[in-house]
Write a protein that holds these residues in place. Structure first.
Motif, PDB file in Angstrom:
ATOM      1  N   PHE A 216       0.723  -1.220  -0.067  1.00  0.00           N
ATOM      2  CA  PHE A 216       0.021   0.034   0.109  1.00  0.00           C
ATOM      3  C   PHE A 216       0.896   1.416   0.191  1.00  0.00           C
ATOM      4  O   PHE A 216       2.012   1.344   0.413  1.00  0.00           O
ATOM      5  N   THR A 217       0.108   2.379  -0.608  1.00  0.00           N
ATOM      6  CA  THR A 217       0.846   3.704  -0.573  1.00  0.00           C
ATOM      7  C   THR A 217      -0.124   4.580  -0.388  1.00  0.00           C
ATOM      8  O   THR A 217      -1.118   4.546  -0.867  1.00  0.00           O
ATOM      9  N   HIS A 218       0.267   5.666   0.689  1.00  0.00           N
ATOM     10  CA  HIS A 218      -0.534   6.876   0.985  1.00  0.00           C
ATOM     11  C   HIS A 218      -0.463   7.563  -0.308  1.00  0.00           C
ATOM     12  O   HIS A 218       0.648   8.262  -0.514  1.00  0.00           O
ATOM     13  N   VAL A 219      -1.589   8.120  -0.983  1.00  0.00           N
ATOM     14  CA  VAL A 219      -1.692   8.983  -2.031  1.00  0.00           C
ATOM     15  C   VAL A 219      -2.743  10.023  -1.662  1.00  0.00           C
ATOM     16  O   VAL A 219      -3.491   9.793  -0.861  1.00  0.00           O
ATOM     17  N   GLU A 220      -2.762  11.088  -2.428  1.00  0.00           N
ATOM     18  CA  GLU A 220      -3.796  11.938  -2.449  1.00  0.00           C
ATOM     19  C   GLU A 220      -4.293  12.646  -3.847  1.00  0.00           C
ATOM     20  O   GLU A 220      -3.702  12.276  -4.836  1.00  0.00           O
ATOM     21  N   ARG A 221      -5.488  12.537  -3.783  1.00  0.00           N
ATOM     22  CA  ARG A 221      -6.560  12.732  -5.030  1.00  0.00           C
ATOM     23  C   ARG A 221      -6.499  14.375  -5.378  1.00  0.00           C
ATOM     24  O   ARG A 221      -6.665  15.303  -4.403  1.00  0.00           O
ATOM     25  N   LEU A 222      -6.167  14.692  -6.571  1.00  0.00           N
ATOM     26  CA  LEU A 222      -6.126  16.100  -7.160  1.00  0.00           C
ATOM     27  C   LEU A 222      -7.269  16.141  -8.197  1.00  0.00           C
ATOM     28  O   LEU A 222      -7.391  15.612  -8.947  1.00  0.00           O
ATOM     29  N   ASP A 223      -8.117  17.194  -7.842  1.00  0.00           N
ATOM     30  CA  ASP A 223      -8.981  17.710  -8.921  1.00  0.00           C
ATOM     31  C   ASP A 223      -8.592  18.732  -9.752  1.00  0.00           C
ATOM     32  O   ASP A 223      -7.429  18.939  -9.790  1.00  0.00           O
ATOM     33  N   ARG A 224      -9.374  19.083 -10.599  1.00  0.00           N
ATOM     34  CA  ARG A 224      -8.875  20.089 -11.865  1.00  0.00           C
ATOM     35  C   ARG A 224      -8.297  21.295 -11.316  1.00  0.00           C
ATOM     36  O   ARG A 224      -7.582  22.128 -11.843  1.00  0.00           O
ATOM     37  N   SER A 225      -9.014  21.775  -9.903  1.00  0.00           N
ATOM     38  CA  SER A 225      -8.565  23.028  -9.382  1.00  0.00           C
ATOM     39  C   SER A 225      -7.354  22.961  -8.595  1.00  0.00           C
ATOM     40  O   SER A 225      -6.577  24.175  -8.244  1.00  0.00           O
ATOM     41  N   GLY A 226      -6.840  21.802  -8.524  1.00  0.00           N
ATOM     42  CA  GLY A 226      -5.560  21.600  -7.785  1.00  0.00           C
ATOM     43  C   GLY A 226      -5.633  21.364  -6.251  1.00  0.00           C
ATOM     44  O   GLY A 226      -4.968  21.069  -5.467  1.00  0.00           O
ATOM     45  N   ALA A 227      -7.247  21.144  -5.803  1.00  0.00           N
ATOM     46  CA  ALA A 227      -7.392  20.489  -4.271  1.00  0.00           C
ATOM     47  C   ALA A 227      -7.170  19.424  -4.391  1.00  0.00           C
ATOM     48  O   ALA A 227      -7.277  18.349  -4.872  1.00  0.00           O
ATOM     49  N   ALA A 228      -6.552  19.064  -3.115  1.00  0.00           N
ATOM     50  CA  ALA A 228      -5.941  17.508  -2.745  1.00  0.00           C
ATOM     51  C   ALA A 228      -6.932  17.209  -1.651  1.00  0.00           C
ATOM     52  O   ALA A 228      -7.280  17.861  -0.692  1.00  0.00           O
ATOM     53  N   ASP A 229      -7.087  15.683  -1.713  1.00  0.00           N
ATOM     54  CA  ASP A 229      -7.659  14.725  -0.817  1.00  0.00           C
ATOM     55  C   ASP A 229      -6.595  13.859  -0.265  1.00  0.00           C
ATOM     56  O   ASP A 229      -6.439  12.981  -1.258  1.00  0.00           O
ATOM     57  N   ALA A 230      -6.424  14.031   0.904  1.00  0.00           N
ATOM     58  CA  ALA A 230      -5.098  13.018   1.150  1.00  0.00           C
ATOM     59  C   ALA A 230      -5.535  11.652   2.010  1.00  0.00           C
ATOM     60  O   ALA A 230      -4.807  10.924   2.373  1.00  0.00           O
ATOM     61  N   GLY A 231      -6.855  11.382   2.028  1.00  0.00           N
ATOM     62  CA  GLY A 231      -7.392  10.246   2.365  1.00  0.00           C
ATOM     63  C   GLY A 231      -7.390   8.951   1.633  1.00  0.00           C
ATOM     64  O   GLY A 231      -8.644   8.470   1.826  1.00  0.00           O
ATOM     65  N   TRP A 232      -6.534   8.784   0.990  1.00  0.00           N
ATOM     66  CA  TRP A 232      -6.804   7.754   0.033  1.00  0.00           C
ATOM     67  C   TRP A 232      -5.388   6.764  -0.064  1.00  0.00           C
ATOM     68  O   TRP A 232      -4.376   7.081   0.470  1.00  0.00           O
ATOM     69  N   LEU A 233      -5.511   5.422  -0.525  1.00  0.00           N
ATOM     70  CA  LEU A 233      -4.595   4.372  -0.425  1.00  0.00           C
ATOM     71  C   LEU A 233      -4.697   3.775  -1.873  1.00  0.00           C
ATOM     72  O   LEU A 233      -5.480   3.552  -2.526  1.00  0.00           O
ATOM     73  N   LEU A 234      -3.401   3.506  -2.215  1.00  0.00           N
ATOM     74  CA  LEU A 234      -3.158   2.668  -3.554  1.00  0.00           C
ATOM     75  C   LEU A 234      -2.618   1.383  -3.036  1.00  0.00           C
ATOM     76  O   LEU A 234      -1.648   1.171  -2.417  1.00  0.00           O
ATOM     77  N   LEU A 235      -3.370   0.169  -3.272  1.00  0.00           N
ATOM     78  CA  LEU A 235      -3.119  -1.168  -3.149  1.00  0.00           C
ATOM     79  C   LEU A 235      -2.613  -1.680  -4.370  1.00  0.00           C
ATOM     80  O   LEU A 235      -3.322  -1.578  -5.608  1.00  0.00           O
ATOM     81  N   ARG A 236      -1.513  -2.490  -4.423  1.00  0.00           N
ATOM     82  CA  ARG A 236      -0.965  -3.141  -5.382  1.00  0.00           C
ATOM     83  C   ARG A 236      -1.082  -4.615  -5.001  1.00  0.00           C
ATOM     84  O   ARG A 236      -0.284  -5.284  -4.163  1.00  0.00           O
ATOM     85  N   LEU A 237      -1.942  -5.343  -5.719  1.00  0.00           N
ATOM     86  CA  LEU A 237      -2.198  -7.093  -5.568  1.00  0.00           C
ATOM     87  C   LEU A 237      -1.420  -7.689  -6.570  1.00  0.00           C
ATOM     88  O   LEU A 237      -1.569  -7.539  -7.906  1.00  0.00           O
ATOM     89  N   SER A 238      -0.747  -8.616  -6.029  1.00  0.00           N
ATOM     90  CA  SER A 238      -0.176  -9.330  -6.898  1.00  0.00           C
ATOM     91  C   SER A 238      -0.156 -10.901  -6.589  1.00  0.00           C
ATOM     92  O   SER A 238      -0.185 -11.009  -5.183  1.00  0.00           O
ATOM     93  N   ALA A 239      -0.272 -11.795  -7.547  1.00  0.00           N
ATOM     94  CA  ALA A 239      -0.416 -13.342  -7.119  1.00  0.00           C
ATOM     95  C   ALA A 239       0.785 -14.005  -7.230  1.00  0.00           C
ATOM     96  O   ALA A 239       1.462 -13.831  -8.137  1.00  0.00           O
TER      97      ALA A 239
END
Length: 562
Positions: A216-239
């Motif tokens: 997992f990696t902590h990430v932030e989502r950016l909208d078109r105006s540049g506002a950031a939402d830091a409450g997101w996670l990126l999960l990489r699943l591998s078998a």
């Protein structure tokens, strides 16, 4: 200039174009009217935009790199044309400010792709030397004829290249969001999931439970105006072996706000929704992503592509698992009091409109045996009727149709399992399934159980007899032996003719004894509700009419259960 209304119309020769005078004709006297050609309604005089007519001064010259434009009715149509002509190079994509159309600005190198535009619903607009866009000539057009007046075949200007180029640009990733949608593919070795923090923790625990390697990696989502939402996670699943479970991938894509993607590169600069089936190569989308940025392409119904930015380095998924650590001490067991069961409910027989009203047998009392005897002796039913004798109550059954014709007794129907009979029009309350009936009512293979509103009786299978035993219960007394005269005659004959001693043949069962055995077995199967088996035994015994009646009852039972 508009001509004022006149009551009397006058025709002036000066309203038509002036003709060249003949050389031999003297010059006409000067006229106070000046002849001018009538202005025809040429397309250039029509306003090109709703804001007003074109300005008097000619617009600036068109850029040299754009030579044509194509108007597509939708984003998916533009995407199809871009995918079909991707080898021709990048082009300019613009969004119309007043409708859903997408315009494509093309260079001379893109001209081979203009022939495919009509197949995707596109309208080709050629740019003139002044930069105005006009529709291309219709197929088969060979130019103006000799009788064509000036401006008759001049196409109407639709817009200007500078105006189209100034519209909002459309990225190729935004067009890719309109690709066809299907279910997630199976057999994925790796998947990337972007989810809010609360859902990401739940997904992480589920991935760890299924044995999928997760980071997992902590990430932030950016909208078109540049506002950031830091409450997101990126999960990489591998078998590690096989593929990521298809159910897990499906669950990741169905959660609200969560998107399951495939990575176009190792750095996850471009993530594409797993449900999108792109008609073009993902590397074309990756070329438009600026260096250092990360883009997510979802379905068009989920919104435009959005950017995200990592806030740290990837970490093992086990570090985010907040499960409690179990100690080594033995768990303390606290006894839980079990509430006492209530008193048992009595099983009663109650009338019900949903109960079967068919009559499979009739229960008669001791005082009705004489009436049954008189009833059967006067009708040809005594050969097949069966009576199961019991304690004060007796069950009369067979053949089909006999129980309905009896004018006395209590009608009952076969309820099962086995030889269980319940009064017609009644049901057990509380209801009991077959296994409960077997235990509560004490059913068995050698007994017949009959339940009525006025009592319950248990009859034995060995006490079943044919109905004709009611009037012939015992065989008559037969005289045996020889009289004296007969014995003297036989002795005199024996002295004259010696008696031969034949060999005794082996005893074989008589056909009549076998038929009686088959009839008895058929009666027992019929009382248990096994009509098909009873019909087969009666058919072996040669009672074909009774066997056919049993087959009819078996077919009726199957029809009620279907």
């Amino acid at each position: 200039m508009s001509i004022p209304w006149r009551r009397k119309k006058r025709t002036f020769l000066s309203a038509f174009p002036a003709q060249q005078p003949s050389p031999s004709t003297p010059a006409d006297p000067p006229s106070r009217f000046q002849a001018r050609p009538l202005a025809r309604n040429v397309p250039e005089a029509v306003p090109a935009a709703p804001d007003g007519p074109w300005p008097e001064e000619p617009p600036p010259a068109a850029p040299s790199d754009w030579s044509a434009a194509v108007r597509f009715p939708s984003a998916r149509a533009a995407l199809g044309h871009v995918a079909a002509t991707a080898e021709l190079g990048p082009r300019g994509l613009r969004r119309h400010p007043h409708d859903h159309s997408v315009w494509t600005l093309l260079t001379p190198e893109h001209r081979p792709g203009l022939r495919l535009a009509a197949g995707y619903g596109g309208l080709v607009l050629e740019a003139g030397s002044d930069g105005r866009l006009r529709p291309g000539e219709p197929p088969g057009y060979t130019g103006p004829g000799e009788h064509t007046r000036p401006g008759e075949h001049t196409s109407r200007a639709v817009d200007h290249l500078d105006t189209v180029a100034a519209w909002d640009p459309v990225s190729l990733a935004e067009l890719a969001a309109h690709s066809p949608v299907a279910g997630p593919p199976s057999g994925l070795r790796e998947a990337v999931v972007l989810a809010p923090g609360a859902l990401a923790r739940w997904l992480l625990r589920r991935c760890l439970a299924t044995g999928v390697s997760t980071t997992f990696t902590h990430v932030e989502r950016l909208d078109r105006s540049g506002a950031a939402d830091a409450g997101w996670l990126l999960l990489r699943l591998s078998a590690e072996q096989g593929a990521v479970p298809a159910g897990l991938v499906e669950a990741c894509g169905r959660l609200p706000g969560t998107v399951a993607c495939r990575a176009a590169d190792t750095d996850c600069r471009l993530l594409v929704d797993l449900r999108l089936r792109l008609p073009l190569d993902e590397t074309l989308l990756l070329e438009e992503v600026p260096a250092g940025e990360h883009l997510v392409v979802e379905r068009a119904v989920s919104g435009p592509p959005w950017r995200w930015r990592p806030l740290g380095e990837p970490a093992a998924g086990e570090l985010l698992d907040a499960s409690p650590v179990l100690g080594d001490a033995a768990p303390v067991r606290i006894p839980v009091p079990v509430p006492a069961l209530g008193p048992p409910l009595p099983v009663r027989l109650v009338p019900s409109a949903r109960a079967p009203h068919r009559v499979d047998a009739v229960l008669i009392a001791d005082g009705e045996l004489d009436a049954l005897r008189r009833f059967l002796r006067s009708r040809p039913l005594h050969e097949t009727a069966v009576v199961a004798f019991g304690p004060g109550r007796h069950l009369v059954t067979e053949p089909p149709g006999l129980p309905q014709s009896l004018p006395f007794g209590t009608p009952v129907h076969q309820a099962g399992p086995g030889a269980l009979y319940v009064e017609s029009g009644c049901v057990l309350h509380p209801p009991l399934p077959d296994t409960a009936r077997d235990q509560v009512l004490g059913l068995g293979p050698d007994v017949i159980t009959v339940l009525c509103q006025d009592g319950a009786w248990r009859l034995r299978m060995r006490d079943v007899r044919p109905a004709w035993h009611l009037w012939v219960p015992e065989p008559p007394a037969f005289e045996t032996g020889l009289s004296r005269p007969a014995r003297e005659v036989l002795e005199r004959l024996a002295s004259v003719v010696p008696e031969s001693q034949p060999a005794a043949p082996a005893a074989v069962p008589t056909p009549e004894a076998e038929r009686r055995r088959l009839n008895q077995a058929a009666m027992e199967h019929s009382l248990r509700g096994e009509y098909r088996k009873a019909a087969e035994l009666l058919e072996q015994a040669g009672h074909f009419q009774r066997a056919a009646q049993m087959y009819e009852r078996a077919a009726a039972e199957l029809g009620e259960g279907s």
